[in-house]
Write a protein that holds these residues in place. Structure first.
Motif, mmCIF file in Angstrom:
data_model
loop_
_atom_site.group_PDB
_atom_site.id
_atom_site.type_symbol
_atom_site.label_atom_id
_atom_site.label_comp_id
_atom_site.label_asym_id
_atom_site.label_seq_id
_atom_site.Cartn_x
_atom_site.Cartn_y
_atom_site.Cartn_z
ATOM 1 N N GLN A 24 -8.704 -6.178 -26.365
ATOM 2 C CA GLN A 24 -8.312 -7.390 -25.669
ATOM 3 C C GLN A 24 -8.303 -7.129 -24.164
ATOM 4 O OE1 GLN A 24 -4.549 -8.901 -26.930
ATOM 5 N NE2 GLN A 24 -4.559 -10.606 -25.478
ATOM 6 N N VAL A 25 -8.948 -8.016 -23.424
ATOM 7 C CA VAL A 25 -9.036 -7.869 -21.979
ATOM 8 C C VAL A 25 -7.716 -8.278 -21.341
ATOM 9 C CG1 VAL A 25 -10.170 -8.686 -19.890
ATOM 10 C CG2 VAL A 25 -11.514 -8.232 -21.957
ATOM 11 N N GLN A 26 -7.277 -7.458 -20.419
ATOM 12 C CA GLN A 26 -6.073 -7.786 -19.662
ATOM 13 C C GLN A 26 -6.313 -7.617 -18.178
ATOM 14 O OE1 GLN A 26 -2.913 -5.317 -21.463
ATOM 15 N NE2 GLN A 26 -2.000 -7.222 -22.165
ATOM 16 N N LEU A 27 -5.779 -8.533 -17.416
ATOM 17 C CA LEU A 27 -5.771 -8.453 -15.961
ATOM 18 C C LEU A 27 -4.317 -8.602 -15.534
ATOM 19 C CD1 LEU A 27 -8.735 -10.887 -15.128
ATOM 20 C CD2 LEU A 27 -8.822 -8.404 -15.217
ATOM 21 N N VAL A 28 -3.819 -7.629 -14.802
ATOM 22 C CA VAL A 28 -2.412 -7.642 -14.424
ATOM 23 C C VAL A 28 -2.285 -7.556 -12.908
ATOM 24 C CG1 VAL A 28 -0.168 -6.547 -14.681
ATOM 25 C CG2 VAL A 28 -1.781 -6.546 -16.603
ATOM 26 N N GLU A 29 -1.781 -8.637 -12.310
ATOM 27 C CA GLU A 29 -1.606 -8.688 -10.864
ATOM 28 C C GLU A 29 -0.230 -8.172 -10.461
ATOM 29 O OE1 GLU A 29 -3.624 -12.787 -11.855
ATOM 30 O OE2 GLU A 29 -2.066 -11.506 -12.713
ATOM 31 N N SER A 30 -0.156 -7.713 -9.239
ATOM 32 C CA SER A 30 1.114 -7.319 -8.644
ATOM 33 C C SER A 30 0.979 -7.388 -7.126
ATOM 34 C CB SER A 30 1.516 -5.899 -9.078
ATOM 35 O OG SER A 30 0.547 -4.961 -8.638
ATOM 36 N N GLY A 31 2.103 -7.259 -6.447
ATOM 37 C CA GLY A 31 2.073 -7.196 -5.000
ATOM 38 C C GLY A 31 2.501 -8.453 -4.280
ATOM 39 N N GLY A 32 2.737 -9.516 -5.018
ATOM 40 C CA GLY A 32 3.192 -10.737 -4.367
ATOM 41 C C GLY A 32 4.599 -10.577 -3.826
ATOM 42 N N GLY A 33 5.011 -11.567 -3.052
ATOM 43 C CA GLY A 33 6.351 -11.528 -2.485
ATOM 44 C C GLY A 33 6.525 -12.589 -1.433
ATOM 45 N N SER A 34 7.610 -12.457 -0.680
ATOM 46 C CA SER A 34 7.924 -13.402 0.375
ATOM 47 C C SER A 34 7.802 -12.712 1.722
ATOM 48 C CB SER A 34 9.354 -13.933 0.190
ATOM 49 O OG SER A 34 9.476 -14.645 -1.020
ATOM 50 N N VAL A 35 7.079 -13.349 2.624
ATOM 51 C CA VAL A 35 6.909 -12.820 3.976
ATOM 52 C C VAL A 35 7.028 -13.965 4.968
ATOM 53 C CG1 VAL A 35 5.442 -10.889 3.284
ATOM 54 C CG2 VAL A 35 4.404 -13.081 3.924
ATOM 55 N N GLN A 36 7.186 -13.604 6.224
ATOM 56 C CA GLN A 36 7.208 -14.601 7.281
ATOM 57 C C GLN A 36 5.808 -14.801 7.842
ATOM 58 O OE1 GLN A 36 10.284 -13.195 10.014
ATOM 59 N NE2 GLN A 36 11.722 -14.621 9.044
ATOM 60 N N THR A 37 5.640 -15.896 8.522
ATOM 61 C CA THR A 37 4.353 -16.193 9.164
ATOM 62 C C THR A 37 3.906 -15.012 10.016
ATOM 63 O OG1 THR A 37 4.773 -18.569 9.180
ATOM 64 C CG2 THR A 37 3.174 -17.730 10.764
ATOM 65 N N GLY A 38 2.638 -14.663 9.838
ATOM 66 C CA GLY A 38 2.080 -13.535 10.567
ATOM 67 C C GLY A 38 2.158 -12.229 9.812
ATOM 68 N N GLY A 39 2.853 -12.230 8.688
ATOM 69 C CA GLY A 39 3.015 -11.015 7.911
ATOM 70 C C GLY A 39 1.806 -10.684 7.054
ATOM 71 N N SER A 40 1.933 -9.592 6.326
ATOM 72 C CA SER A 40 0.839 -9.105 5.488
ATOM 73 C C SER A 40 1.348 -8.746 4.099
ATOM 74 C CB SER A 40 0.204 -7.860 6.110
ATOM 75 O OG SER A 40 -0.322 -8.130 7.382
ATOM 76 N N LEU A 41 0.440 -8.845 3.140
ATOM 77 C CA LEU A 41 0.700 -8.408 1.780
ATOM 78 C C LEU A 41 -0.592 -7.868 1.198
ATOM 79 C CD1 LEU A 41 2.826 -11.318 0.204
ATOM 80 C CD2 LEU A 41 3.605 -8.982 0.607
ATOM 81 N N ARG A 42 -0.452 -6.966 0.247
ATOM 82 C CA ARG A 42 -1.626 -6.510 -0.491
ATOM 83 C C ARG A 42 -1.400 -6.757 -1.973
ATOM 84 N NH1 ARG A 42 -4.587 -0.646 -1.306
ATOM 85 N NH2 ARG A 42 -2.790 -0.262 -2.658
ATOM 86 N N LEU A 43 -2.274 -7.547 -2.541
ATOM 87 C CA LEU A 43 -2.234 -7.818 -3.969
ATOM 88 C C LEU A 43 -3.120 -6.826 -4.705
ATOM 89 C CD1 LEU A 43 -2.557 -11.724 -3.994
ATOM 90 C CD2 LEU A 43 -0.519 -10.302 -3.670
ATOM 91 N N SER A 44 -2.702 -6.488 -5.915
ATOM 92 C CA SER A 44 -3.485 -5.607 -6.771
ATOM 93 C C SER A 44 -3.699 -6.277 -8.114
ATOM 94 C CB SER A 44 -2.775 -4.272 -6.975
ATOM 95 O OG SER A 44 -2.582 -3.594 -5.757
ATOM 96 N N CYS A 45 -4.791 -5.931 -8.748
ATOM 97 C CA CYS A 45 -5.085 -6.443 -10.089
ATOM 98 C C CYS A 45 -5.717 -5.304 -10.877
ATOM 99 C CB CYS A 45 -6.027 -7.632 -10.012
ATOM 100 S SG CYS A 45 -6.660 -8.189 -11.616
ATOM 101 N N VAL A 46 -5.036 -4.881 -11.915
ATOM 102 C CA VAL A 46 -5.553 -3.818 -12.762
ATOM 103 C C VAL A 46 -6.194 -4.442 -13.993
ATOM 104 C CG1 VAL A 46 -5.012 -1.761 -14.077
ATOM 105 C CG2 VAL A 46 -3.786 -2.230 -11.951
ATOM 106 N N ALA A 47 -7.454 -4.097 -14.220
ATOM 107 C CA ALA A 47 -8.197 -4.621 -15.370
ATOM 108 C C ALA A 47 -8.254 -3.572 -16.477
ATOM 109 C CB ALA A 47 -9.607 -5.012 -14.951
ATOM 110 N N SER A 48 -8.286 -4.056 -17.704
ATOM 111 C CA SER A 48 -8.316 -3.131 -18.841
ATOM 112 C C SER A 48 -9.704 -2.539 -19.061
ATOM 113 C CB SER A 48 -7.842 -3.842 -20.111
ATOM 114 O OG SER A 48 -8.619 -4.993 -20.357
#
Length: 122
Positions: free
Chosen positions: A1-25
């Motif tokens: 079974q194929v799985q895609l699992v995201e992570s890295g979201g969150g709350s930031v202020q304007t001008g901020g940065s985030l890095r999202l990740s997605c691990v695939a099976s």
């Protein structure tokens, strides 16, 4: 079974940065990021193909960078200069394994993750 699992979201202020990740099976030729804000349609953000590289929506071009680590079957989305309009649930998606090229239409993607929330406050 194929799985895609995201992570890295969150709350930031304007001008901020985030890095999202997605691990695939398993590995895929084409992976993409989409997002959906409350009350809006799901929209294309970026995709990356082993054959024709990366593409971006105009709204994120120059601020977001997509990349992948094939040794880990992991997709990334580096997001910078975030603004409140970027607030949405972000989804990782993969086309079927026989598709070597990407497509910005969500209907072209077979597999989806559960999403990770990104909230940008002013």
């Amino acid at each position: 079974q194929v799985q895609l699992v995201e992570s890295g979201g969150g709350s930031v202020q304007t001008g901020g940065s985030l890095r999202l990740s997605c691990v695939a099976s398993r590995s895929f030729y084409c992976l993409g990021w989409f997002r959906q804000a409350p009350g809006k349609e799901r929209e294309f953000v970026s995709d990356i193909s082993s054959y024709d590289g990366a593409t971006y929506a105009d709204s994120v071009k120059g601020r977001f960078t997509i990349s992948q680590d094939n040794t880990k079957n992991t997709l990334y989305l580096q997001m910078s200069s975030l603004n409140p309009e970027d607030t949405a649930m972000y989804y990782c998606a993969a086309r079927g394994r026989h598709w070597a090229y990407c497509n910005s239409a969500s209907e072209a993607y077979t597999y989806w993750g559960q999403g990770t929330q990104v909230t940008v406050s002013s």
